[in-house]
Design an enzyme around this catalytic site. Structure first.
Site, PDB file in Angstrom:
ATOM      1  N   GLY A 123       0.800  -1.234   0.000  1.00 57.94           N
ATOM      2  CA  GLY A 123       0.000   0.000   0.000  1.00 57.94           C
ATOM      3  C   GLY A 123       0.831   1.280   0.000  1.00 57.94           C
ATOM      4  N   ALA A 124       2.158   1.163  -0.135  1.00 59.43           N
ATOM      5  CA  ALA A 124       3.011   2.362  -0.060  1.00 59.43           C
ATOM      6  C   ALA A 124       4.292   2.152  -0.848  1.00 59.43           C
ATOM      7  CB  ALA A 124       3.345   2.683   1.398  1.00 59.43           C
ATOM      8  N   ILE A 151      10.905  -6.662  -3.167  1.00 61.28           N
ATOM      9  CA  ILE A 151      12.200  -6.453  -2.511  1.00 61.28           C
ATOM     10  C   ILE A 151      13.304  -7.245  -3.219  1.00 61.28           C
ATOM     11  CG2 ILE A 151      13.457  -6.544  -0.311  1.00 61.28           C
ATOM     12  CD1 ILE A 151      10.967  -4.554  -0.537  1.00 61.28           C
ATOM     13  N   GLU A 235      21.731   5.926  -4.020  1.00 57.64           N
ATOM     14  CA  GLU A 235      21.015   4.812  -4.659  1.00 57.64           C
ATOM     15  C   GLU A 235      20.625   5.190  -6.089  1.00 57.64           C
ATOM     16  OE1 GLU A 235      17.664   3.188  -2.514  1.00 57.64           O
ATOM     17  OE2 GLU A 235      16.808   2.315  -4.337  1.00 57.64           O
ATOM     18  N   ARG A 261      22.347  -5.124 -41.443  1.00 57.06           N
ATOM     19  CA  ARG A 261      21.052  -5.505 -42.033  1.00 57.06           C
ATOM     20  C   ARG A 261      20.722  -4.617 -43.236  1.00 57.06           C
ATOM     21  NH1 ARG A 261      17.417  -9.682 -42.315  1.00 57.06           N
ATOM     22  NH2 ARG A 261      15.371  -8.823 -42.873  1.00 57.06           N
ATOM     23  N   GLN A 272      18.221   7.798 -43.802  1.00 61.14           N
ATOM     24  CA  GLN A 272      18.442   9.012 -43.010  1.00 61.14           C
ATOM     25  C   GLN A 272      17.595   9.075 -41.736  1.00 61.14           C
ATOM     26  OE1 GLN A 272      17.266  13.035 -44.275  1.00 61.14           O
ATOM     27  NE2 GLN A 272      19.444  13.530 -44.230  1.00 61.14           N
ATOM     28  N   GLN A 329      12.761  -1.734 -32.478  1.00 60.25           N
ATOM     29  CA  GLN A 329      12.177  -1.332 -33.766  1.00 60.25           C
ATOM     30  C   GLN A 329      13.105  -1.711 -34.917  1.00 60.25           C
ATOM     31  OE1 GLN A 329       9.192  -0.113 -34.065  1.00 60.25           O
ATOM     32  NE2 GLN A 329       9.268   0.227 -36.278  1.00 60.25           N
ATOM     33  N   GLY A 357      12.203   4.996  -7.384  1.00 58.21           N
ATOM     34  CA  GLY A 357      11.472   6.251  -7.591  1.00 58.21           C
ATOM     35  C   GLY A 357      11.067   6.363  -9.050  1.00 58.21           C
TER      36      GLY A 357
HETATM   37  C1  LIG Z   1      11.904  -5.380  -9.805  1.00 58.75           C
HETATM   38  C2  LIG Z   1      11.680  -4.404  -8.675  1.00 58.75           C
HETATM   39  C3  LIG Z   1      12.634  -4.324  -7.657  1.00 58.75           C
HETATM   40  C4  LIG Z   1      12.438  -3.440  -6.589  1.00 58.75           C
HETATM   41  N1  LIG Z   1      13.341  -3.437  -5.548  1.00 58.75           N
HETATM   42  C5  LIG Z   1      13.007  -2.779  -4.401  1.00 58.75           C
HETATM   43  C6  LIG Z   1      13.810  -2.914  -3.225  1.00 58.75           C
HETATM   44  O1  LIG Z   1      14.841  -3.606  -3.219  1.00 58.75           O
HETATM   45  N2  LIG Z   1      13.393  -2.290  -2.092  1.00 58.75           N
HETATM   46  C7  LIG Z   1      12.257  -1.519  -2.041  1.00 58.75           C
HETATM   47  O2  LIG Z   1      11.937  -0.990  -0.980  1.00 58.75           O
HETATM   48  N3  LIG Z   1      11.491  -1.350  -3.150  1.00 58.75           N
HETATM   49  C8  LIG Z   1      11.825  -1.970  -4.316  1.00 58.75           C
HETATM   50  N4  LIG Z   1      11.046  -1.838  -5.443  1.00 58.75           N
HETATM   51  C9  LIG Z   1       9.849  -1.017  -5.360  1.00 58.75           C
HETATM   52  C10 LIG Z   1       9.912   0.245  -6.213  1.00 58.75           C
HETATM   53  O3  LIG Z   1      10.779   1.190  -5.658  1.00 58.75           O
HETATM   54  C11 LIG Z   1       8.455   0.736  -6.346  1.00 58.75           C
HETATM   55  O4  LIG Z   1       7.810  -0.151  -7.243  1.00 58.75           O
HETATM   56  C12 LIG Z   1       8.374   2.159  -6.853  1.00 58.75           C
HETATM   57  O5  LIG Z   1       8.840   3.062  -5.885  1.00 58.75           O
HETATM   58  C13 LIG Z   1       6.914   2.547  -7.205  1.00 58.75           C
HETATM   59  O6  LIG Z   1       6.050   2.213  -6.172  1.00 58.75           O
HETATM   60  P1  LIG Z   1       4.702   1.361  -6.504  1.00 58.75           P
HETATM   61  O7  LIG Z   1       5.131   0.177  -7.300  1.00 58.75           O
HETATM   62  O8  LIG Z   1       3.995   1.122  -5.243  1.00 58.75           O
HETATM   63  O9  LIG Z   1       3.888   2.267  -7.446  1.00 58.75           O
HETATM   64  P2  LIG Z   1       2.846   3.429  -7.003  1.00 58.75           P
HETATM   65  O10 LIG Z   1       3.413   4.206  -5.882  1.00 58.75           O
HETATM   66  O11 LIG Z   1       1.514   2.795  -6.856  1.00 58.75           O
HETATM   67  O12 LIG Z   1       2.858   4.332  -8.303  1.00 58.75           O
HETATM   68  C14 LIG Z   1       2.321   3.831  -9.524  1.00 58.75           C
HETATM   69  C15 LIG Z   1       2.601   4.826 -10.599  1.00 58.75           C
HETATM   70  O13 LIG Z   1       1.943   6.061 -10.278  1.00 58.75           O
HETATM   71  C16 LIG Z   1       2.653   7.120 -10.822  1.00 58.75           C
HETATM   72  N5  LIG Z   1       2.978   8.093  -9.771  1.00 58.75           N
HETATM   73  C17 LIG Z   1       3.515   7.859  -8.561  1.00 58.75           C
HETATM   74  N6  LIG Z   1       3.723   8.999  -7.879  1.00 58.75           N
HETATM   75  C18 LIG Z   1       3.308  10.002  -8.693  1.00 58.75           C
HETATM   76  C19 LIG Z   1       3.275  11.423  -8.589  1.00 58.75           C
HETATM   77  N7  LIG Z   1       3.725  12.059  -7.494  1.00 58.75           N
HETATM   78  N8  LIG Z   1       2.771  12.131  -9.645  1.00 58.75           N
HETATM   79  C20 LIG Z   1       2.329  11.507 -10.750  1.00 58.75           C
HETATM   80  N9  LIG Z   1       2.343  10.175 -10.899  1.00 58.75           N
HETATM   81  C21 LIG Z   1       2.832   9.421  -9.896  1.00 58.75           C
HETATM   82  C22 LIG Z   1       3.932   6.534 -11.444  1.00 58.75           C
HETATM   83  O14 LIG Z   1       3.729   6.345 -12.827  1.00 58.75           O
HETATM   84  C23 LIG Z   1       4.070   5.213 -10.748  1.00 58.75           C
HETATM   85  O15 LIG Z   1       4.790   4.263 -11.513  1.00 58.75           O
HETATM   86  C24 LIG Z   1      11.281  -2.625  -6.551  1.00 58.75           C
HETATM   87  C25 LIG Z   1      10.360  -2.693  -7.603  1.00 58.75           C
HETATM   88  C26 LIG Z   1      10.538  -3.572  -8.644  1.00 58.75           C
HETATM   89  C27 LIG Z   1       9.480  -3.647  -9.721  1.00 58.75           C
END
Ligand SMILES: Cc1cc2nc3c(=O)[nH]c(=O)nc-3n(C[C@H](O)[C@H](O)[C@H](O)COP(=O)(O)OP(=O)(O)OC[C@H]3O[C@@H](n4cnc5c(N)ncnc54)[C@H](O)[C@@H]3O)c2cc1C
Length: 372
Positions: A123-124, A151, A235, A261, A272, A329, A357
């Site tokens: 959720g965060a 994670i 990071e 290719r 071009q 592409q 992020g």
């Molecule tokens: C393969 C993988 C590895 C990861 N590794 C780690 C790790 O080691 N440790 C860890 O803690 N986390 C990890 N993450 C988590 C990652 O940092 C989060 O997925 C990321 O921060 C986004 O959070 P969320 O997925 O909850 O998306 P949400 O917070 O639900 O956001 C979804 C989308 O909303 C949009 N959005 C978000 N904020 C805004 C804004 N302010 N304005 C406009 N649009 C916005 C963006 O398009 C975003 O992609 C990992 C993720 C993946 C997929």
């Protein structure tokens, strides 16, 4: 060809890490424990660890050269190693109690332990201050309850830096960090099936009254959010270096393909439209490399700002995805056949615009820096 140029010891280290990563890489599974040991022999796992704990820091230039070498091999390889040595370990070094340092740093330096960083929750994600995993005080220390997701190294790590809420009074103040032994009762881990980076572990974690000792607290109680803000710029530069390394590989693959290719009686790269698109991306690559070179120096000096780290992350992730997309592409139909190098890297690279992020969060940080 790689865009970032290192000299002296850092260049030699990067070459050694590159040879190691390419020789040991297993495309379909995360690095083996043997690979971690060999990484330790090279000095990779101890780069952020003081000598008294078995490490050998050489400054961030060494980290950067290593990350470029790992990133050239694959995103999964760079993620696996960098999350541990460059991203999670510094929390233990800088904010860990003596007991945490003694327990984990020698093992991490020796490649006998792997670290992870668990901030994101179901959720965060982007809004980290909304996290709801709780750490309640017990007679022995803390009891953690909640869940983390996505994670990196989550199911293979031995020590996990976990962010949890220790006070409900304020969204930002009231979050604390803990060094959690992955063998603690009450912690259950499950690997997630990802669409890319099969050579990296991504997992979800469930804490059900998971007991951690008092000494596991990192830094000051309730001040964990400030510690995250302190660490996030490095990071993001580290992930930008990996992004640029992947950009370089995708660029070279594409350049080679369009030179060979033929269509309409000539190499497709000489048409071009294609030549200009490739030239544009090449120019952008040079600009990102120059900016990132400055950011790397600033990480080493401790002067990098949050906004500049966001600029590097935004530009490098977008550039990587633009180059990969053009590569797909220009590889034509063959790019859509499973297992070709360009499509594997395209799938692996998409997440760079989301993790560490999302683009939009980077834009938010940059616009705040502009006073908007
Ligand atoms: C393969 C993988 C590895 C990861 N590794 C780690 C790790 O080691 N440790 C860890 O803690 N986390 C990890 N993450 C988590 C990652 O940092 C989060 O997925 C990321 O921060 C986004 O959070 P969320 O997925 O909850 O998306 P949400 O917070 O639900 O956001 C979804 C989308 O909303 C949009 N959005 C978000 N904020 C805004 C804004 N302010 N304005 C406009 N649009 C916005 C963006 O398009 C975003 O992609 C990992 C993720 C993946 C997929």
């Amino acid at each position: 060809m790689t865009s970032l140029v290192f000299t002296g010891e850092a260049a030699a280290f990067g070459d050694a890490v590159s040879r190691f990563a390419h020789a040991m890489h297993t495309p379909d599974s995360p690095p083996s424990r043997q690979m971690w040991k060999q990484a330790a022999d090279l000095g990779l796992t101890g780069l952020e660890i003081p000598e008294e704990y078995g490490g050998g820091p050489g400054g961030y230039q060494m980290n950067a050269a290593a990350v470029q070498a790992l990133g050239t091999c694959s995103h999964g390889t760079s993620s696996s190693f960098t999350i541990s040595f460059d991203i999670a370990t510094p929390y233990l070094v800088r904010f860990g109690t003596q007991s945490v340092r003694q327990r984990w740093l020698p093992a991490l330096a020796a490649g006998e332990a792997i670290a992870a960083l668990a901030l994101t929750e179901p959720g965060a994600g982007s809004d980290l201050a909304a996290l709801s995993t709780r750490a309640d005080v017990t007679s022995e220390g803390w009891s953690l309850s909640g869940a983390k997701t996505f994670i990196t190294n989550g199911s293979i790590a031995d020590v996990i830096v976990v962010a949890a809420r220790t006070s409900a009074q304020d969204r930002v103040r009231g979050i604390s960090l803990f060094a959690v032994d992955a063998a603690s009762p009450g912690l259950v881990r499950r690997s997630l099936a990802t669409i890319g980076q099969p050579d990296c572990d991504t997992a979800e974690l469930f804490f059900d009254n998971c007991e951690v000792p008092r000494e596991a607290l990192l830094g000051t109680l309730d001040e964990g959010f400030a510690l995250m803000l302190q660490r996030l710029p490095q990071e993001r530069v580290t992930s930008s270096i990996a992004n640029l390394a992947q950009t370089d590989v995708a660029f070279d693959l594409t350049l080679q393909h369009v030179s060979e290719r033929q269509a309409f009686g000539r190499p497709i790269g000489s048409l071009q439209h294609n030549a200009f698109r490739i030239a544009e991306l090449d120019a952008q690559r040079s600009a990102v490399a120059a900016f990132l070179t400055t950011c790397i120096r600033q990480v080493a000096e401790g002067t990098l700002t949050t906004a500049d780290a966001a600029r590097a992350k935004l530009l490098s992730a977008r550039l990587e995805n633009d180059v990969l997309d053009l590569g797909m592409q220009l590889h034509g139909g063959s790019s859509f056949i499973e297992g070709t190098e360009i499509n594997r890297r395209w799938i692996d690279g998409r997440v760079t615009r989301i993790w560490a992020g999302a683009d939009e969060v980077m834009l938010h940080l940059i616009s705040k820096d502009l006073g908007l």
